[in-house]
Design a protein around this motif. Structure first.
Motif, short mmCIF file in Angstrom:
data_model
loop_
_atom_site.label_atom_id
_atom_site.label_comp_id
_atom_site.label_asym_id
_atom_site.label_seq_id
_atom_site.Cartn_x
_atom_site.Cartn_y
_atom_site.Cartn_z
N VAL A 1 -36.22 -26.87 5.82
CA VAL A 1 -36.40 -25.31 5.61
C VAL A 1 -38.13 -25.30 5.85
CG1 VAL A 1 -36.72 -23.47 3.97
CG2 VAL A 1 -34.71 -25.16 3.83
N THR A 2 -38.31 -24.16 6.52
CA THR A 2 -39.69 -24.08 7.15
C THR A 2 -40.13 -22.79 6.02
OG1 THR A 2 -39.23 -24.80 9.40
CG2 THR A 2 -41.36 -23.24 8.95
N GLU A 3 -41.34 -23.24 5.65
CA GLU A 3 -41.88 -22.06 4.73
C GLU A 3 -43.27 -21.96 5.41
OE1 GLU A 3 -42.02 -23.70 0.73
OE2 GLU A 3 -39.79 -24.10 0.73
N THR A 4 -43.91 -20.66 4.86
CA THR A 4 -45.22 -20.08 5.40
C THR A 4 -46.14 -20.27 4.12
OG1 THR A 4 -44.39 -18.96 7.29
CG2 THR A 4 -46.84 -18.56 6.67
N PHE B 1 -50.19 -21.97 6.84
CA PHE B 1 -49.63 -23.30 7.13
C PHE B 1 -48.25 -23.31 7.22
CE2 PHE B 1 -53.61 -23.62 4.76
CZ PHE B 1 -54.40 -24.53 5.45
N LYS B 2 -47.64 -23.93 8.09
CA LYS B 2 -46.33 -24.08 8.34
C LYS B 2 -46.06 -25.13 7.36
CE LYS B 2 -45.02 -20.44 10.82
NZ LYS B 2 -43.98 -19.52 10.39
N ILE B 3 -44.94 -25.27 6.55
CA ILE B 3 -44.52 -26.53 5.91
C ILE B 3 -43.02 -26.81 5.92
CG2 ILE B 3 -44.28 -27.63 3.52
CD1 ILE B 3 -46.82 -25.83 2.59
N GLU B 4 -42.63 -27.77 6.11
CA GLU B 4 -41.07 -28.08 6.29
C GLU B 4 -40.78 -28.89 5.14
OE1 GLU B 4 -41.07 -30.35 10.11
OE2 GLU B 4 -40.58 -28.37 11.20
N ARG B 5 -39.87 -28.18 4.52
CA ARG B 5 -39.35 -28.89 3.24
C ARG B 5 -37.94 -29.47 3.64
NH1 ARG B 5 -41.15 -28.39 -1.51
NH2 ARG B 5 -42.71 -26.41 -1.12
N MET B 6 -37.65 -30.52 3.17
CA MET B 6 -36.17 -31.25 3.26
C MET B 6 -35.39 -31.21 1.89
SD MET B 6 -36.55 -34.54 5.79
CE MET B 6 -34.74 -34.49 6.10
N ALA C 1 -38.31 -31.78 -0.74
CA ALA C 1 -39.52 -32.61 -0.54
C ALA C 1 -40.31 -32.19 0.74
CB ALA C 1 -39.41 -33.93 -0.87
N ILE C 2 -41.54 -32.12 0.69
CA ILE C 2 -42.15 -31.70 1.95
C ILE C 2 -42.09 -32.99 2.82
CG2 ILE C 2 -44.42 -31.24 2.92
CD1 ILE C 2 -45.27 -29.83 0.43
N GLU C 3 -41.55 -32.87 4.18
CA GLU C 3 -41.35 -33.91 5.15
C GLU C 3 -42.69 -34.87 5.31
OE1 GLU C 3 -40.05 -34.38 9.72
OE2 GLU C 3 -39.93 -32.22 8.74
N ASP C 4 -43.91 -34.38 5.34
CA ASP C 4 -45.02 -35.14 5.57
C ASP C 4 -45.07 -36.47 4.43
OD1 ASP C 4 -45.59 -34.23 8.04
OD2 ASP C 4 -47.36 -33.10 7.18
N VAL C 5 -44.81 -35.57 3.21
CA VAL C 5 -44.90 -36.58 1.85
C VAL C 5 -43.83 -37.74 1.88
CG1 VAL C 5 -44.45 -36.64 -0.53
CG2 VAL C 5 -45.88 -34.76 0.52
N LEU C 6 -42.64 -37.35 2.42
CA LEU C 6 -41.66 -38.49 2.54
C LEU C 6 -42.12 -39.49 3.62
CD1 LEU C 6 -38.35 -36.01 2.61
CD2 LEU C 6 -39.13 -37.63 0.70
N GLU C 7 -42.67 -39.08 4.58
CA GLU C 7 -42.97 -39.85 5.78
C GLU C 7 -44.17 -40.88 5.16
OE1 GLU C 7 -43.43 -38.69 9.83
OE2 GLU C 7 -42.30 -36.94 9.12
N LEU C 8 -45.24 -39.99 4.90
CA LEU C 8 -46.74 -40.80 4.63
C LEU C 8 -46.50 -41.52 3.31
CD1 LEU C 8 -48.94 -38.20 6.20
CD2 LEU C 8 -48.26 -40.42 7.20
#
Length: 65
Positions: A37-40, A48-53, A9-16
């Motif tokens: 895992v960092t994805e472009t 965009f850089k996306i951090e996926r947990m 899951a994308i880190e921002d989605v987990l947070e917000l």
């Protein structure tokens, strides 16, 4: 939530979206229960850089008990 998603899951989605704090997510990583895992992503010429947990095997074991 991480255990149900193959790609994580994308880190921002987990947070917000789900109320997890950045500290809680960080502790999961420090304890070896999740990885980041960092994805472009390139969309409409923007990068965009996306951090996926993602859950680790140790995280899955902790859930099962």
């Amino acid at each position: 939530m991480l255990a149900r998603s193959k790609r994580g899951a994308i880190e921002d989605v987990l947070e917000l979206g789900h109320g997890f704090s950045r500290e809680m997510l960080g502790m999961l990583v420090l304890d070896g229960l999740a990885t980041v895992v960092t994805e472009t992503l390139i969309a409409n010429g923007a990068t965009f850089k996306i951090e996926r947990m993602q859950i680790t095997d140790a995280g899955r074991f902790a859930i099962r008990g």
